[in-house]
Design a protein around this motif. Structure first.
Motif: not given
Length: 117
Positions: A21-36
């Motif tokens: 779940r920690v890795v999933a939170k890192i991934a979701a935040q990174a996706a939010k940053e990259a998606a624009g």
């Protein structure tokens, strides 16, 4: 058991485990940053992760604004998620699957750019 200088050897120290779940939170935040930029009613990206040893396979679900270059934005999300998970969690990321759940019409400037009304 211990080295001669009183320190515990590397083999006896144990392991650090980072929860999925920690890795999933890192991934979701990174996706939010990259998606624009997101439309006002768009949901934040969601991530599910499968971790096996030091390898994480990531699935991202997100909503994007339209019109826009969806392929380019999904590629940016894949690269950013893999980079952030590798840097912050120390895991190899051989797969980042991106699923676009919904497209949001970009209201601002659509008429000026020849968008459909």
């Amino acid at each position: 058991m211990t080295a001669t200088n009183g320190r515990v050897t590397a083999a006896e120290r144990g392991q650090t485990r980072i929860a999925d779940r920690v890795v999933a939170k890192i991934a979701a935040q990174a996706a939010k940053e990259a998606a624009g930029p997101r439309a006002g009613d768009a949901k934040s990206p969601q991530a599910t992760v499968t971790v096996h040893r030091n390898t994480a396979r990531v699935h991202i679900s997100l909503e994007l604004g339209y019109p826009g270059d969806i392929g380019r934005r999904c590629g940016a999300v894949r690269r950013r998620v893999a980079e952030r998970v590798e840097n912050l969690a120390g895991m190899e990321v051989p797969e980042v699957a991106v699923q676009v759940e919904r497209l949001h019409r970009a209201e601002a400037g659509a008429g000026a750019e020849g968008g459909i009304r």
